[in-house]
Design a protein around this motif. Structure first.
Motif, PDB file in Angstrom:
ATOM      1  N   TRP A  52      27.522  14.446  29.028  1.00  0.00           N
ATOM      2  CA  TRP A  52      27.566  14.993  30.396  1.00  0.00           C
ATOM      3  C   TRP A  52      26.341  14.522  31.138  1.00  0.00           C
ATOM      4  O   TRP A  52      25.268  14.395  30.592  1.00  0.00           O
ATOM      5  N   GLY A  72      27.754  27.202  30.178  1.00  0.00           N
ATOM      6  CA  GLY A  72      29.188  27.024  29.986  1.00  0.00           C
ATOM      7  C   GLY A  72      29.553  25.574  29.750  1.00  0.00           C
ATOM      8  O   GLY A  72      30.332  25.248  28.840  1.00  0.00           O
ATOM      9  N   ILE A  73      28.965  24.692  30.580  1.00  0.00           N
ATOM     10  CA  ILE A  73      29.247  23.260  30.432  1.00  0.00           C
ATOM     11  C   ILE A  73      28.851  22.793  29.035  1.00  0.00           C
ATOM     12  O   ILE A  73      29.588  22.091  28.356  1.00  0.00           O
ATOM     13  N   ARG A  92      28.541  24.487  26.282  1.00  0.00           N
ATOM     14  CA  ARG A  92      29.426  24.963  25.230  1.00  0.00           C
ATOM     15  C   ARG A  92      30.747  24.186  25.249  1.00  0.00           C
ATOM     16  O   ARG A  92      31.269  23.801  24.225  1.00  0.00           O
ATOM     17  N   GLN A  93      31.225  23.931  26.462  1.00  0.00           N
ATOM     18  CA  GLN A  93      32.480  23.216  26.606  1.00  0.00           C
ATOM     19  C   GLN A  93      32.349  21.792  26.074  1.00  0.00           C
ATOM     20  O   GLN A  93      33.173  21.322  25.284  1.00  0.00           O
ATOM     21  N   ALA A 133      33.963  21.119  22.754  1.00  0.00           N
ATOM     22  CA  ALA A 133      35.208  20.378  22.903  1.00  0.00           C
ATOM     23  C   ALA A 133      35.236  19.158  22.003  1.00  0.00           C
ATOM     24  O   ALA A 133      36.241  18.868  21.363  1.00  0.00           O
TER      25      ALA A 133
END
Lengths: 236, 239, 220
Positions: free
Chosen positions: B216, B228-229, B231-232, B236
């Motif tokens: 990211w 949140g990002i 963790r995602q 993911a």
């Protein structure tokens, strides 16, 4: 080497055949064609192998140093593989020198080992390149090991003239207890010269063939490793 | 790798790094402009430290192309413009704080070495301990001295790997202030940290590294839900 | 070269402060020397003095040079050094010079020990003796410094440094021992000329090679 890759199949088919026939011819020359040496008798015949193995060993170590210098300069893995292959083949011939030397020395000089300058020099070279192989096998996982080994191969060859001069000087002031041998290189008969030359060609062909085999072996090993790594990644 | 005529502080083009058969970084492509402040997040073992060592020129990529200030490969002139704070302090335990700083200042060829050493000893609050060997320092003192060591030549590109480790709360806040000050003066920052809050406090841009790749990359301002990002992104890929 | 001087200065300050290398080296040399003496007939040991001198020096010296690089690895200081905008050759020159200084001092102590314990006639021609020692020392320091940069990175480092260096040192050991023998038996430097020429060549070749190749060993 990669530039010649296209012609590899033909060379690889011709080399083993040529080396085999040359070696058979060499055997015939050495054991049948060449006459007995007057002073030393049959045992002198080992000299044809001994001397040519020494040349092949030197050739291997110089090829290794050249390839290593190229590797340090350009960083190409092909040169590193060539260096490893040359050291391995050089060590094979060097070992042959050290085995045939005593076999010849025992009946002629009355001792298995003497500190003859050439013999001394050969054993020192053998240890330098034995360490090269130990170094490579001791840290196969260290990515820097190729560069370390290349430095050793180059330094080793730089050391050769110094070893030669110092060993000569050293033996000069410590005269050998055993009486000097009858002229070692004296080839009294022209057939002996022929035998020596034929053996030289045979050894040269054998050298090149073995070098190519080892080089290809190392290339395949690396390729296999890459495939395994890719498979491992896919599996994940 | 130049855009708008400006040379990037760092330009990575498909950079990969492997140690023998272990691949640590793969296909890292990014550009960091002069004056940017980048926070690098990611789980342990993601490749953050290796990435920072590559950026600092301490190790060379095994594939791809990496340029610092437009120059690829090792170059003393580039090293002069880079400062690195790593996990290890790079300090000689048997030299005093002052001797350590003076040694590095002189190695960087600084004319006003003694002056800078004095200033930095004050700035990291070690003036009183200046004559003591580093061996006797606490972890926090050593970390502050390591910061002074890395910044004494006023580098344009400052690379910090977990710089808050070992610092007490007051020193940690002081470090946030110091880094924002560097950013204000146009220095380029790359900070790897586990600390989202402090990382975002100093950064204008955030990266998340996961399994040797940049998972990211975005401006720090849009990252109010970085939790949140993160963790995602990491979850993911892991699933 | 000012960078080399700064690194050398730093190394000497560290050595003066800890005195680890020199004190360890001197005790080690004493022990090797004693072991030699016990292994030989003490009466005839004087003849073996040149050989004992260089074997002792080489083995004790290898340990000391290895240690010099371990010092740099504490706290990763070595990486701090690599981050500095200096030529890697300068780092080699500094490391080799500090090894020459420490080992040179140790060599002086060794001369005293040889005189006292083995009755070697070292003092017959002190200047010539120092000259021979210096030529042997420089070549040894060049090779050992270069290869210590390799061995320090390896798992079996204690074993690898002697393995790497001893075969390459053969010409140096031969010539240094013979030159020492000439000087200890009252010969002039000129009569050791052949040995000294090989030693000097060895020094030049491997100092230059080390300086040029060091960069290859420090990049990662």
């Amino acid at each position: 080497m990669s530039a010649r890759a296209s012609s590899a199949p033909l060379v690889d088919r011709v080399l083993p055949i040529a080396a085999t026939f040359a070696m058979l011819a060499a055997l015939w020359c050495v054991f049948v064609y060449a006459p007995n040496e007057r002073m030393q008798g049959a045992v002198q015949r080992i000299f044809y192998f001994h001397v040519n193995a020494a040349w092949a060993a030197f050739l291997g170590f110089f090829v290794a140093a050249g390839a290593s210098a190229l590797f340090l300069w350009r960083g190409r893995v092909e040169h590193d593989r060539m260096a490893v292959a040359a050291v391995e083949v050089g060590m094979l011939f060097c070992t042959m020198v050290l085995v045939t030397g005593p076999i010849w020395a025992r009946p002629i000089w009355g001792a298995w080992w003497t500190w003859d300058p050439r013999l001394t020099m050969t054993v020192i070279l053998w240890t330098i390149y034995a360490v090269y192989l130990v170094l490579r096998s001791s840290a196969r996982e260290d990515p820097q090991i190729a560069r370390y080994a290349a430095v050793l191969a180059v330094i080793g060859v730089l050391d050769v003239p110094l070893i030669q001069v110092s060993v000569r000087l050293w033996r000069g002031i410590h005269p050998s207890v055993i009486s000097a041998p009858a002229n070692k290189g004296g080839l009294e008969d022209p057939r002996m010269v022929v035998a020596l030359l034929v053996t030289m060609v045979a050894f040269l062909l054998l050298f090149v063939w073995l070098l190519r085999l080892r080089y290809d072996g190392l290339r395949l090993r690396d390729a296999l490793q890459r495939l395994e790594d890719r498979l491992g990644e896919v599996a994940r | 790798m130049t855009g708008g005529g400006r040379v990037a502080a760092l330009g990575a083009d498909a950079v990969g790094k492997a140690f023998g058969r272990a691949v640590v970084l793969r296909d890292v492509t990014l550009r960091i402009d002069a004056g940017e402040a980048v926070a690098v997040f990611g789980p342990n073992g993601a490749g953050k430290s290796t990435m920072l060592r590559l950026f600092a020129g301490l190790t060379a990529p095994t594939s791809g192309r990496l340029r610092a200030f437009g120059v690829a490969g090792p170059d003393p002139a580039v090293r002069r413009r880079v400062g690195l704070v790593a996990h290890q302090s790079f300090l000689y335990p048997d030299l005093t704080a002052r001797e350590n700083l003076r040694f590095y200042a002189r190695m960087f060829g600084l004319d006003d070495a003694d002056e800078r050493v004095r200033t930095w000893l004050d700035r990291v609050a070690l003036a009183e301990a200046a004559a003591r060997p580093v061996r006797l320092f606490s972890r926090g003192m050593e970390q502050r001295l390591a910061l002074a060591r890395a910044l004494i030549h006023d580098p344009e590109l400052v690379i910090l790997d977990e710089p808050w480790t070992g610092l007490d709360a007051a020193s940690a806040d002081w470090l946030v202030g110091l880094l924002r000050d560097l950013r204000g003066r146009g220095r380029t920052l790359v900070v790897a940290t586990h600390d989202f809050q402090r990382g975002l406090d100093v950064a204008t841009r955030a990266l998340i590294v996961h399994r040797g790749r940049i998972a990211w990359d975005g401006p720090a301002s849009t990252a109010d839900d970085l939790d949140g990002i993160y963790r995602q992104v990491t979850g993911a890929v892991a699933a | 070269m000012s960078a080399a001087w700064r690194i050398l200065h730093k190394d000497l300050v560290l050595e003066l402060r800890t005195r680890e290398a020199l004190s360890g080296l001197v005790v080690l040399m004493l022990l090797v020397l004693l072991t030699f003496t016990f292994a030989m007939d003490p009466e005839g040991a004087g003849n073996a003095a040149p050989a004992v001198q260089w074997v002792t020096f080489v083995f004790a010296g290898l340990m000391a040079i290895q240690r010099g690089f371990l010092l740099e690895r504490e706290n990763g200081a070595w990486y701090g050094l690599l981050l500095c905008p200096v030529d890697r050759g300068a780092i080699f020159v500094a490391k080799m010079a500090s090894n020459v200084i420490v080992l040179g001092l140790a060599q002086l102590v060794l001369m005293v020990l040889l005189t006292v314990l083995l009755g070697a006639s070292v003092l017959a021609a002190p200047a010539a003796m120092i000259f021979v020692n210096f030529l042997g020392l420089v070549g040894f320091a060049a090779l050992a410094t270069l290869f210590a940069a390799i061995s320090v990175r390896l798992r079996a480092r204690e074993m690898m440094l002697p393995l790497l260096v001893l075969p390459l040192l053969v010409p140096l050991v031969i010539c240094a021992v013979e030159a020492s023998r000439v000087v200890m038996s009252g010969g002039s430097l000129a009569s050791a000329g052949a040995w000294l020429r090989v030693l000097a060549t060895f020094d030049v070749i491997f100092s230059v090679a080390g300086w040029m190749m060091f960069e290859q060993l420090v990049q990662e």
